[in-house]
Design a protein around this motif. Structure first.
Motif, PDB file in Angstrom:
ATOM      1  N   THR A   1      40.681  42.150  27.222  1.00 15.39           N
ATOM      2  CA  THR A   1      39.651  41.455  28.011  1.00 15.39           C
ATOM      3  C   THR A   1      38.574  42.453  28.417  1.00 15.39           C
ATOM      4  OG1 THR A   1      41.273  39.893  28.858  1.00 15.39           O
ATOM      5  CG2 THR A   1      39.205  40.093  30.074  1.00 15.39           C
ATOM      6  N   ILE A   2      37.308  42.085  28.150  1.00 14.17           N
ATOM      7  CA  ILE A   2      36.187  42.966  28.460  1.00 14.17           C
ATOM      8  C   ILE A   2      35.102  42.184  29.200  1.00 14.17           C
ATOM      9  CG2 ILE A   2      36.654  44.333  26.394  1.00 14.17           C
ATOM     10  CD1 ILE A   2      34.040  43.029  25.210  1.00 14.17           C
ATOM     11  N   CYS A   3      34.146  42.948  29.788  1.00  8.79           N
ATOM     12  CA  CYS A   3      32.946  42.352  30.391  1.00  8.79           C
ATOM     13  C   CYS A   3      31.776  42.720  29.480  1.00  8.79           C
ATOM     14  CB  CYS A   3      32.716  42.872  31.806  1.00  8.79           C
ATOM     15  SG  CYS A   3      33.979  42.411  32.994  1.00  8.79           S
TER      16      CYS A   3
ATOM     17  N   THR B   1      40.002  46.545  50.849  1.00 13.86           N
ATOM     18  CA  THR B   1      39.582  46.086  49.533  1.00 13.86           C
ATOM     19  C   THR B   1      39.165  44.627  49.619  1.00 13.86           C
ATOM     20  OG1 THR B   1      41.808  45.367  48.904  1.00 13.86           O
ATOM     21  CG2 THR B   1      41.203  47.650  48.391  1.00 13.86           C
ATOM     22  N   GLN B   2      38.436  44.190  48.589  1.00 14.96           N
ATOM     23  CA  GLN B   2      38.088  42.775  48.499  1.00 14.96           C
ATOM     24  C   GLN B   2      39.355  41.993  48.206  1.00 14.96           C
ATOM     25  OE1 GLN B   2      35.343  41.945  45.365  1.00 14.96           O
ATOM     26  NE2 GLN B   2      35.382  39.710  45.701  1.00 14.96           N
ATOM     27  N   VAL B   3      39.519  40.900  48.918  1.00 13.66           N
ATOM     28  CA  VAL B   3      40.718  40.089  48.700  1.00 13.66           C
ATOM     29  C   VAL B   3      40.734  39.604  47.248  1.00 13.66           C
ATOM     30  CG1 VAL B   3      41.913  37.971  49.354  1.00 13.66           C
ATOM     31  CG2 VAL B   3      40.822  39.369  51.105  1.00 13.66           C
ATOM     32  N   GLY B   4      41.844  39.836  46.554  1.00 14.28           N
ATOM     33  CA  GLY B   4      41.991  39.435  45.156  1.00 14.28           C
ATOM     34  C   GLY B   4      41.366  40.400  44.182  1.00 14.28           C
ATOM     35  N   ASN B   5      40.708  41.438  44.652  1.00 14.77           N
ATOM     36  CA  ASN B   5      40.073  42.410  43.758  1.00 14.77           C
ATOM     37  C   ASN B   5      40.283  43.809  44.329  1.00 14.77           C
ATOM     38  OD1 ASN B   5      38.570  43.734  41.839  1.00 14.77           O
ATOM     39  ND2 ASN B   5      36.572  42.960  42.537  1.00 14.77           N
ATOM     40  N   PRO B   6      41.474  44.348  44.141  1.00 16.13           N
ATOM     41  CA  PRO B   6      41.789  45.651  44.736  1.00 16.13           C
ATOM     42  C   PRO B   6      40.925  46.789  44.239  1.00 16.13           C
ATOM     43  CG  PRO B   6      43.473  45.008  43.162  1.00 16.13           C
ATOM     44  CD  PRO B   6      42.585  43.818  43.346  1.00 16.13           C
ATOM     45  N   ASP B   7      40.228  46.576  43.126  1.00 13.77           N
ATOM     46  CA  ASP B   7      39.359  47.640  42.629  1.00 13.77           C
ATOM     47  C   ASP B   7      38.041  47.719  43.395  1.00 13.77           C
ATOM     48  OD1 ASP B   7      40.964  48.739  40.503  1.00 13.77           O
ATOM     49  OD2 ASP B   7      40.629  46.860  39.419  1.00 13.77           O
TER      50      ASP B   7
ATOM     51  N   ARG C   1      35.653  48.880  37.255  1.00  8.10           N
ATOM     52  CA  ARG C   1      36.919  48.151  37.401  1.00  8.10           C
ATOM     53  C   ARG C   1      36.785  47.030  38.417  1.00  8.10           C
ATOM     54  NH1 ARG C   1      39.042  53.436  37.132  1.00  8.10           N
ATOM     55  NH2 ARG C   1      39.346  53.474  39.408  1.00  8.10           N
ATOM     56  N   ALA C   2      35.948  47.267  39.473  1.00  9.58           N
ATOM     57  CA  ALA C   2      35.760  46.224  40.491  1.00  9.58           C
ATOM     58  C   ALA C   2      35.105  44.987  39.880  1.00  9.58           C
ATOM     59  CB  ALA C   2      34.917  46.772  41.641  1.00  9.58           C
ATOM     60  N   ILE C   3      34.090  45.192  39.022  1.00  8.18           N
ATOM     61  CA  ILE C   3      33.433  44.053  38.376  1.00  8.18           C
ATOM     62  C   ILE C   3      34.398  43.381  37.400  1.00  8.18           C
ATOM     63  CG2 ILE C   3      31.561  43.376  36.821  1.00  8.18           C
ATOM     64  CD1 ILE C   3      29.883  45.637  38.074  1.00  8.18           C
ATOM     65  N   TRP C   4      35.101  44.195  36.639  1.00 13.48           N
ATOM     66  CA  TRP C   4      36.080  43.659  35.692  1.00 13.48           C
ATOM     67  C   TRP C   4      37.155  42.846  36.417  1.00 13.48           C
ATOM     68  CZ3 TRP C   4      41.331  44.328  34.703  1.00 13.48           C
ATOM     69  CH2 TRP C   4      41.787  43.942  33.439  1.00 13.48           C
ATOM     70  N   GLY C   5      37.609  43.418  37.614  1.00 15.44           N
ATOM     71  CA  GLY C   5      38.637  42.726  38.391  1.00 15.44           C
ATOM     72  C   GLY C   5      38.118  41.475  39.071  1.00 15.44           C
ATOM     73  N   ASN C   6      36.788  41.326  39.159  1.00 18.30           N
ATOM     74  CA  ASN C   6      36.182  40.153  39.797  1.00 18.30           C
ATOM     75  C   ASN C   6      35.792  39.104  38.759  1.00 18.30           C
ATOM     76  OD1 ASN C   6      35.371  38.994  42.318  1.00 18.30           O
ATOM     77  ND2 ASN C   6      33.220  39.331  41.710  1.00 18.30           N
ATOM     78  N   GLY C   7      36.433  39.170  37.592  1.00 17.02           N
ATOM     79  CA  GLY C   7      36.130  38.192  36.541  1.00 17.02           C
ATOM     80  C   GLY C   7      34.796  38.449  35.893  1.00 17.02           C
ATOM     81  N   CYS C   8      34.362  39.714  35.884  1.00 18.63           N
ATOM     82  CA  CYS C   8      33.099  40.146  35.299  1.00 18.63           C
ATOM     83  C   CYS C   8      31.884  39.640  36.090  1.00 18.63           C
ATOM     84  CB  CYS C   8      32.992  39.730  33.837  1.00 18.63           C
ATOM     85  SG  CYS C   8      34.217  40.537  32.775  1.00 18.63           S
ATOM     86  N   ALA C   9      32.114  39.130  37.267  1.00 17.44           N
ATOM     87  CA  ALA C   9      31.003  38.734  38.141  1.00 17.44           C
ATOM     88  C   ALA C   9      30.641  39.927  39.025  1.00 17.44           C
ATOM     89  CB  ALA C   9      31.404  37.540  38.997  1.00 17.44           C
ATOM     90  N   ALA C  10      29.379  39.998  39.354  1.00 20.99           N
ATOM     91  CA  ALA C  10      28.940  41.085  40.239  1.00 20.99           C
ATOM     92  C   ALA C  10      29.713  41.002  41.544  1.00 20.99           C
ATOM     93  CB  ALA C  10      27.447  40.980  40.484  1.00 20.99           C
ATOM     94  N   VAL C  11      30.233  42.110  41.950  1.00 23.44           N
ATOM     95  CA  VAL C  11      31.083  42.112  43.142  1.00 23.44           C
ATOM     96  C   VAL C  11      30.239  42.307  44.396  1.00 23.44           C
ATOM     97  CG1 VAL C  11      33.094  42.982  41.910  1.00 23.44           C
ATOM     98  CG2 VAL C  11      31.483  44.596  42.918  1.00 23.44           C
TER      99      VAL C  11
ATOM    100  N   TYR D   1      27.130  40.102  33.458  1.00 21.75           N
ATOM    101  CA  TYR D   1      28.244  40.233  32.510  1.00 21.75           C
ATOM    102  C   TYR D   1      28.877  38.862  32.280  1.00 21.75           C
ATOM    103  CZ  TYR D   1      28.114  45.304  33.287  1.00 21.75           C
ATOM    104  OH  TYR D   1      27.725  46.616  33.340  1.00 21.75           O
ATOM    105  N   VAL D   2      29.435  38.748  31.083  1.00 20.78           N
ATOM    106  CA  VAL D   2      30.278  37.595  30.774  1.00 20.78           C
ATOM    107  C   VAL D   2      31.626  38.113  30.301  1.00 20.78           C
ATOM    108  CG1 VAL D   2      28.396  36.012  30.229  1.00 20.78           C
ATOM    109  CG2 VAL D   2      29.364  37.469  28.402  1.00 20.78           C
ATOM    110  N   GLN D   3      32.663  37.385  30.660  1.00 15.10           N
ATOM    111  CA  GLN D   3      34.009  37.818  30.294  1.00 15.10           C
ATOM    112  C   GLN D   3      34.342  37.357  28.870  1.00 15.10           C
ATOM    113  OE1 GLN D   3      37.728  36.098  32.118  1.00 15.10           O
ATOM    114  NE2 GLN D   3      37.763  38.141  33.112  1.00 15.10           N
ATOM    115  N   GLN D   4      34.845  38.289  28.086  1.00 18.53           N
ATOM    116  CA  GLN D   4      35.258  37.997  26.709  1.00 18.53           C
ATOM    117  C   GLN D   4      36.622  38.626  26.452  1.00 18.53           C
ATOM    118  OE1 GLN D   4      32.139  39.357  24.055  1.00 18.53           O
ATOM    119  NE2 GLN D   4      30.717  37.708  24.672  1.00 18.53           N
ATOM    120  N   GLU D   5      37.292  38.121  25.406  1.00 16.32           N
ATOM    121  CA  GLU D   5      38.614  38.649  25.061  1.00 16.32           C
ATOM    122  C   GLU D   5      38.708  38.814  23.536  1.00 16.32           C
ATOM    123  OE1 GLU D   5      43.219  37.907  26.486  1.00 16.32           O
ATOM    124  OE2 GLU D   5      41.839  36.216  26.385  1.00 16.32           O
TER     125      GLU D   5
END
Length: 392
Positions: free
Chosen positions: A24-26, A211-217, A97-107, A36-40
């Motif tokens: 999985t990448i952004c 940390t952001q809840v649900g996004n420890p990065d 990693r924070a953006i990646w952990g947030n579903g590729c959305a800007a954190v 970013y958009v999430q892709q796999e």
């Protein structure tokens, strides 16, 4: 060709690492609203297609600068014709990693503040810098942690640091597990024997992390410090003790004797005897809190400001001379001769009558009596003389 799944077995049956068939990448876009958009894609597609998207991690300023940002790809392992390989990833730092952990959305950007105070002086008022009276005393501290982010954060860290020593912080009331946007909590605690040596200062620091809840990065940390000073020991200062004892004694005993004898019956004597004693014993004592006590003492012999006042004046005057009596100066009294001797007044020479000495007053009276007798005799003679013609 890549090995996309399963475990890679090495000689001897040992397993080196697992390989992935998809990652999985952004994938970077050209939009600040959706960077970013999430892709796999398949693992080989990451290497063949996305591995070349090596621009920087997105931020809001890149588009205005006409700079393309790169993909966010996590690290992974794979096997090719040359055997097992490792891909280190792209933009795989904490922010990526924070953006990646947030579903590729800007954190959301996280932020905390820590306000640290103490009540070293014990007046129940907490300040960032306070002074304590003596070393080795317990000091109460207070840390207020505030979530200044726009999202809820999960508290992950709360430590206390004194010098190089870092320890977990135990608050009087346990902090919450999560902290909503804009919320805060207070941590009160006391450190025993904290105040430093006299004249020095010691800093205590509290660090909070979340940390952001649900996004420890997507993590953040902040710290706050407060200072405790110990009052310097009082330096020895001289204690002045001055106890002058000034005693001035002025004694004057003039005994002027004025004797004026314009006539045998006049005598004046004045004997003032002024005496004055002035005694001043001021004592000044200054005793500061120090232990040194030098002293000085001054004892002047006499006070020039003392004023001698007469305490007694004795004046003796002779009686007023009787009318008709002729005065003779006392300094040179005329001798009175009769009866085989000489009678003298004061200051005269003794005459022929042993032991006979008359004072000025007595001599004046004697002369007055003699004068009266002579006057009576003259009057008698005149009267007799006037009667004689009549009888004749």
């Amino acid at each position: 060709m890549l090995a996309l799944a399963g475990l890679v077995a090495l000689s001897g049956g040992a397993v080196a690492f697992a390989v992935q068939d998809k990652v999985t990448i952004c994938h970077a876009t050209n939009s600040n609203a959706n960077p970013y958009v999430q892709q796999e894609p398949a693992a080989d597609g990451d290497l063949s297609g996305h591995g070349a998207h090596t621009g920087p991690l997105w931020n809001v300023n890149l588009k205005a600068l006409h700079l393309a940002w790169g993909d966010i790809i996590p690290e992974f392992d794979y096997v090719d014709a040359n055997g097992p390989q490792h891909f280190p990833g792209l933009n795989w730092d904490a922010a990526g990693r924070a953006i990646w952990g947030n579903g590729c959305a800007a954190v959301p950007r996280l932020s905390l503040t820590v306000t640290k105070t103490n009540d070293a002086d014990g007046d129940s008022s907490y300040n960032q810098d306070e002074t304590v009276a003596a070393p080795g005393l317990s000091v109460p501290f207070r840390a207020v942690v505030t979530n200044t982010s726009a999202v809820t954060v999960q508290m992950t860290l709360l430590t206390d640091t004194v010098g190089a020593v870092v320890s977990a912080l135990t608050c009087a009331v346990a902090p919450p597990a999560t902290l909503a946007a804009g919320a805060s909590f207070t941590c009160d605690f006391t450190l025993a024997a904290f105040s430093p040596a006299a004249g020095t200062a010691l800093i205590d620091t509290v660090t909070a992390g979340a940390t952001q809840v649900g996004n420890p990065d997507n993590a953040v940390s902040a710290f706050g410090s407060s200072t405790v000073r110990t009052r310097a020991a009082a330096s020895p200062s001289p204690s002045a003790s001055v106890s002058p004892s000034v005693s001035a004694s002025a004694s004057a005993s003039p005994s002027p004797s004025a004797s004026a004898s314009p006539s045998p019956s006049t005598s004046a004597s004045a004997t003032p005897t002024p005496t004055a004693t002035a005694s001043a014993s001021p004592s000044a004592s200054v005793s500061p809190s120090s232990t040194a006590t030098p002293s000085s003492s001054t004892s002047p012999v006499a006070d020039p400001t003392a004023v001698a006042l007469p305490t007694a004046v004795s004046t003796t005057l002779s009686p007023t001379p009787e009318p008709g009596v002729v005065s003779t100066p006392e300094e040179s009294p005329a001798p009175f001769t009769g009866g085989g001797g000489t009678i003298t007044g004061p200051g005269g020479v003794e005459g022929g009558v042993p032991g006979l000495a008359l004072t000025g007053i007595e001599l004046s009276r004697l002369w007055a009596t003699a004068g009266a007798l002579v006057a009576l005799g003259v009057i008698g003679l005149v009267a007799t003389w006037r009667r004689a013609p009549q009888e004749r």
